[in-house]
Scaffold this motif. Structure first.
Motif, PDB file in Angstrom:
ATOM      1  N   ILE A  25      47.448  55.891  46.654  1.00 29.27           N
ATOM      2  CA  ILE A  25      48.229  54.663  46.464  1.00 29.27           C
ATOM      3  C   ILE A  25      48.723  54.145  47.808  1.00 29.27           C
ATOM      4  O   ILE A  25      48.652  52.943  48.098  1.00 29.27           O
ATOM      5  N   ASN A  26      49.220  55.045  48.652  1.00 33.11           N
ATOM      6  CA  ASN A  26      49.732  54.628  49.958  1.00 33.11           C
ATOM      7  C   ASN A  26      48.612  54.099  50.851  1.00 33.11           C
ATOM      8  O   ASN A  26      48.818  53.179  51.651  1.00 33.11           O
ATOM      9  N   PHE A  29      47.222  50.775  48.544  1.00 30.48           N
ATOM     10  CA  PHE A  29      48.262  49.836  48.089  1.00 30.48           C
ATOM     11  C   PHE A  29      49.600  50.244  48.700  1.00 30.48           C
ATOM     12  O   PHE A  29      50.530  50.661  47.989  1.00 30.48           O
ATOM     13  N   ASP A  31      52.200  48.836  49.818  1.00 33.01           N
ATOM     14  CA  ASP A  31      53.450  48.127  49.513  1.00 33.01           C
ATOM     15  C   ASP A  31      53.900  48.325  48.064  1.00 33.01           C
ATOM     16  O   ASP A  31      54.814  47.638  47.604  1.00 33.01           O
ATOM     17  N   THR A  32      53.270  49.252  47.358  1.00 36.50           N
ATOM     18  CA  THR A  32      53.578  49.450  45.942  1.00 36.50           C
ATOM     19  C   THR A  32      55.042  49.774  45.705  1.00 36.50           C
ATOM     20  O   THR A  32      55.690  49.190  44.827  1.00 36.50           O
ATOM     21  N   PHE A  35      57.246  46.800  46.312  1.00 38.95           N
ATOM     22  CA  PHE A  35      56.969  45.758  45.325  1.00 38.95           C
ATOM     23  C   PHE A  35      57.782  45.974  44.053  1.00 38.95           C
ATOM     24  O   PHE A  35      58.389  45.034  43.519  1.00 38.95           O
ATOM     25  N   THR A  40      61.645  53.014  40.661  1.00 39.34           N
ATOM     26  CA  THR A  40      60.242  53.303  40.971  1.00 39.34           C
ATOM     27  C   THR A  40      60.079  53.597  42.455  1.00 39.34           C
ATOM     28  O   THR A  40      59.396  54.550  42.837  1.00 39.34           O
ATOM     29  N   GLU A  41      60.707  52.809  43.293  1.00 38.99           N
ATOM     30  CA  GLU A  41      60.646  53.055  44.741  1.00 38.99           C
ATOM     31  C   GLU A  41      61.283  54.393  45.080  1.00 38.99           C
ATOM     32  O   GLU A  41      60.807  55.105  45.982  1.00 38.99           O
ATOM     33  N   TYR A 208      52.712  60.196  49.039  1.00 35.96           N
ATOM     34  CA  TYR A 208      52.902  58.791  49.365  1.00 35.96           C
ATOM     35  C   TYR A 208      53.212  58.588  50.844  1.00 35.96           C
ATOM     36  O   TYR A 208      53.122  57.480  51.352  1.00 35.96           O
TER      37      TYR A 208
END
Length: 325
Positions: A25-26, A29, A31-32, A35, A40-41, A208
């Motif tokens: 993911i990192n 994507f 900036d997931t 975002f 979640t962050e 991440y």
């Protein structure tokens, strides 16, 4: 749907699968986390607090009589890891000096990659395959973190006093957990059950923080550096583990490069301008070592743990030898 059983069929799966998911993911994507923000962050970037909670919960399951074993094991692995890094750096300096060879390899990159163990991964692997004392050893091994020991290894002056607050802060969650668990067995039962449940969460957070593109940027040299960290420090830590009564599982699990080690070259360069020219390349090399060791060490640890377990079962039940064969 047997998700847990499927994941556990993969060597070190409860650690490796979430870690790789976070890294993917990192990488593609990045900036997931920002975002979505909010909780979640927090999950994406919350590896350190979760590791602290894991240490506290683990501490509640330990008796005070385990403390000497923790110091013994942690000290052995710490001196083995740092000692071999120092030895390799001295040898490398004879050939490389202050410059770079083989596509950007430098003494700074070698020392930074070998000096610092990925504590979160070590804890996770020991939760699955080691003893409680092996997990507790990370409180001693955490002294590897940051640029301090790398500066000492490279002979850089300027840090004459070790930050005792960091030493105390690294061990406090475990100690507080031990006190509470020894005072109240109900607390031990409550918090002890949380230890395995926390593994995939902080493994995902650790993942991440990894960008798989670093392996591509570092090329074959970066991959070889990561393999060398596993082979060289893993062998020495394996021996140290066995000499202190272990099975070697903890030694193999300690043969990683910590994610924060990638920040060490820049700090070193800021302290000593002689390393400014090699710091950028060293950062990429160390980052590649982080990725390579993060992927391979869980697999090797799980493989050796299974082998040790099988050998122990055969020793206790000789008739199983024919079944295994």
């Amino acid at each position: 749907m047997p998700i847990k059983r499927t994941v556990e069929k993969i060597p070190g799966g409860m650690m490796l699968v979430p870690l790789l998911l976070g890294a993917l993911i990192n990488t593609f994507f990045p900036d997931t986390a920002v975002f979505f923000g909010s909780f979640t962050e927090a999950i994406f970037k919350g590896a350190l607090p979760l590791i602290a909670v894991n240490l506290f919960c683990l501490g509640t399951t330990m008796h005070f009589k385990a403390a000497p074993a923790i110091v013994k094991k942690g000290g052995a692995l710490l001196f083995a890891k740092v000692g071999v890094a120092a030895l390799v750096s001295i040898i490398a300096a004879k050939f490389i000096g202050d410059g770079m060879v083989l596509g950007g390899l430098s003494v700074l990159a070698i020392v930074a990659a070998m000096n610092d163990t990925n504590g979160g991964m070590y804890i996770s692997l020991m939760n699955q395959f080691g003893k409680k004392e092996d997990v507790g050893a990370t409180t001693i091994m955490s002294l590897e973190s940051g640029p301090f020991l790398t500066m000492i290894t490279l002979g850089i002056a300027g840090l004459s006093v070790f930050p005792w607050q960091y030493m105390l802060g690294a061990i406090l969650p475990l100690v507080i957990g031990m006190v509470i668990g020894n005072l109240d067995h109900e607390c031990r039962d409550l918090f002890g059950k949380a230890v395995p449940a926390l593994i995939p969460f902080f493994a995902f957070g650790l993942g991440y923080g990894i960008n798989l593109k670093n392996v591509y940027q570092a090329g074959l040299t970066g991959i070889l550096l990561g393999l060398s960290v596993i082979l060289i420090t893993g062998t020495v830590c394996f021996i140290a583990d066995r000499l202190t009564g272990g099975t070697g599982v903890a030694g193999i699990a300690a043969s990683t490069t910590a994610g924060n080690a990638a920040a060490v070259p820049a700090v070193i360069a800021a302290s000593n301008p002689e390393y400014a020219a090699v710091a950028p390349s060293a950062t990429v090399m160390v980052a590649a070592s982080v990725v390579v060791t993060a992927i391979l060490v869980p697999i090797l640890t799980a493989w050796w743990a299974k082998r040790v377990s099988t050998s122990q079962q055969i020793k206790e039940n000789p008739h199983l030898r024919h079944d295994v064969v």
